[in-house]
Scaffold this motif. Sequence first.
Motif, PDB file in Angstrom:
ATOM      1  N   ARG A  25      -7.310   1.044  -5.235  1.00  0.00           N
ATOM      2  CA  ARG A  25      -7.321   2.387  -5.812  1.00  0.00           C
ATOM      3  C   ARG A  25      -6.691   3.392  -4.858  1.00  0.00           C
ATOM      4  O   ARG A  25      -5.957   4.299  -5.263  1.00  0.00           O
ATOM      5  N   ALA A  26      -6.945   3.236  -3.545  1.00  0.00           N
ATOM      6  CA  ALA A  26      -6.370   4.171  -2.576  1.00  0.00           C
ATOM      7  C   ALA A  26      -4.852   4.056  -2.558  1.00  0.00           C
ATOM      8  O   ALA A  26      -4.123   5.059  -2.461  1.00  0.00           O
ATOM      9  N   LEU A  27      -4.342   2.823  -2.666  1.00  0.00           N
ATOM     10  CA  LEU A  27      -2.894   2.641  -2.682  1.00  0.00           C
ATOM     11  C   LEU A  27      -2.284   3.270  -3.911  1.00  0.00           C
ATOM     12  O   LEU A  27      -1.195   3.857  -3.865  1.00  0.00           O
ATOM     13  N   ILE A  28      -2.946   3.125  -5.059  1.00  0.00           N
ATOM     14  CA  ILE A  28      -2.410   3.692  -6.298  1.00  0.00           C
ATOM     15  C   ILE A  28      -2.335   5.211  -6.183  1.00  0.00           C
ATOM     16  O   ILE A  28      -1.375   5.863  -6.611  1.00  0.00           O
ATOM     17  N   VAL A  29      -3.354   5.816  -5.579  1.00  0.00           N
ATOM     18  CA  VAL A  29      -3.375   7.277  -5.433  1.00  0.00           C
ATOM     19  C   VAL A  29      -2.244   7.723  -4.518  1.00  0.00           C
ATOM     20  O   VAL A  29      -1.558   8.712  -4.767  1.00  0.00           O
ATOM     21  N   VAL A  30      -2.015   6.966  -3.435  1.00  0.00           N
ATOM     22  CA  VAL A  30      -0.941   7.333  -2.500  1.00  0.00           C
ATOM     23  C   VAL A  30       0.421   7.267  -3.176  1.00  0.00           C
ATOM     24  O   VAL A  30       1.269   8.144  -3.014  1.00  0.00           O
ATOM     25  N   LEU A  31       0.655   6.194  -3.971  1.00  0.00           N
ATOM     26  CA  LEU A  31       1.928   6.049  -4.671  1.00  0.00           C
ATOM     27  C   LEU A  31       2.125   7.162  -5.678  1.00  0.00           C
ATOM     28  O   LEU A  31       3.242   7.673  -5.857  1.00  0.00           O
ATOM     29  N   ALA A  32       1.085   7.552  -6.355  1.00  0.00           N
ATOM     30  CA  ALA A  32       1.203   8.621  -7.335  1.00  0.00           C
ATOM     31  C   ALA A  32       1.585   9.931  -6.656  1.00  0.00           C
ATOM     32  O   ALA A  32       2.408  10.708  -7.153  1.00  0.00           O
ATOM     33  N   ILE A  33       0.969  10.195  -5.481  1.00  0.00           N
ATOM     34  CA  ILE A  33       1.270  11.433  -4.765  1.00  0.00           C
ATOM     35  C   ILE A  33       2.735  11.424  -4.318  1.00  0.00           C
ATOM     36  O   ILE A  33       3.430  12.431  -4.384  1.00  0.00           O
ATOM     37  N   LEU A  34       3.230  10.241  -3.847  1.00  0.00           N
ATOM     38  CA  LEU A  34       4.612  10.164  -3.399  1.00  0.00           C
ATOM     39  C   LEU A  34       5.586  10.383  -4.551  1.00  0.00           C
ATOM     40  O   LEU A  34       6.592  11.089  -4.404  1.00  0.00           O
TER      41      LEU A  34
END
Length: 282
Positions: free
Chosen positions: A4-13
């Motif tokens: 979930r943390a990775l998905i959030v980071v990708l979305a922000i990028l």
Amino acid sequence: MLTRALIVVLAILNLGVACWWLLRDAPQKPAPVPQPAGVAELRWVPGGVDAAEAADATAAAPAAPLMDREPAEKTAVAPTPAPAAPARPEIAKPQVAEATPVAAAAKPVTPPAPVPAPEKPATRPVAAEPARCVALGPFADRAAATSAQGKAGSVMSQVRLREQPAASGSARFRVMLPAAANREEAQATVKRIVAAGLSDYYIISQGEDINAVALGQYRNREGAERRMAAVQAAGFQPRLVASGDAGQWWLEGQLAAGTQPAQAQQRSGAAQSRSLECARLR
């Protein structure tokens, strides 16, 4: 949790990249280079008009002050359709010249077929004339046969002299040394003959050849001549004496090409001409 943390980071990028794309400045076109005063602007003339015609048109235009000409040049920059230049008649010539090789390549010119030369009739090889040999004679002695050989000359080759014994077989050939003055001199000659290694000798004690030394008697000349050669090699000077019925001498040889036996007989002076096998001359 990590996923979930990775998905959030990708979305922000992704959101940051989208914002940068929307807010970036549009590329600005480069500012036009200011045209110097008094210099004509270079223009591309469509329609295939060459540089010579453009120069003629420019030269024909009325000269105007620089201040008045500048607005006209600025106005000419506007995209206005240029009138089509009339086709020059010289342009059509290269097209015709270019079409000629194409047509020639499409349809090659075939050279005319060579006319075969008339065949010469085959000539048959001339068969070589077979060799012919003859015997010319008879001659009384060897000297006469040798003289006939010289007269024949080049009409005969591979010549040899042959003696034919008499039919009775009574011919004899003796090898002798000259007669000495007395018996003592004849005996001295015999001692020299013995010292030279010769044998078969005797001193004639009567007749015309008294005190002569005989060195052998033979029925054919060939044997007598061989004996003479051996005596001569020992340092003596013998002579050949024939007795009884003398034999006959013949001249044998091969005729030259194109020579008839009668011609060779006439040149040599022989009384007869006989055919002879050439193998006997070898």
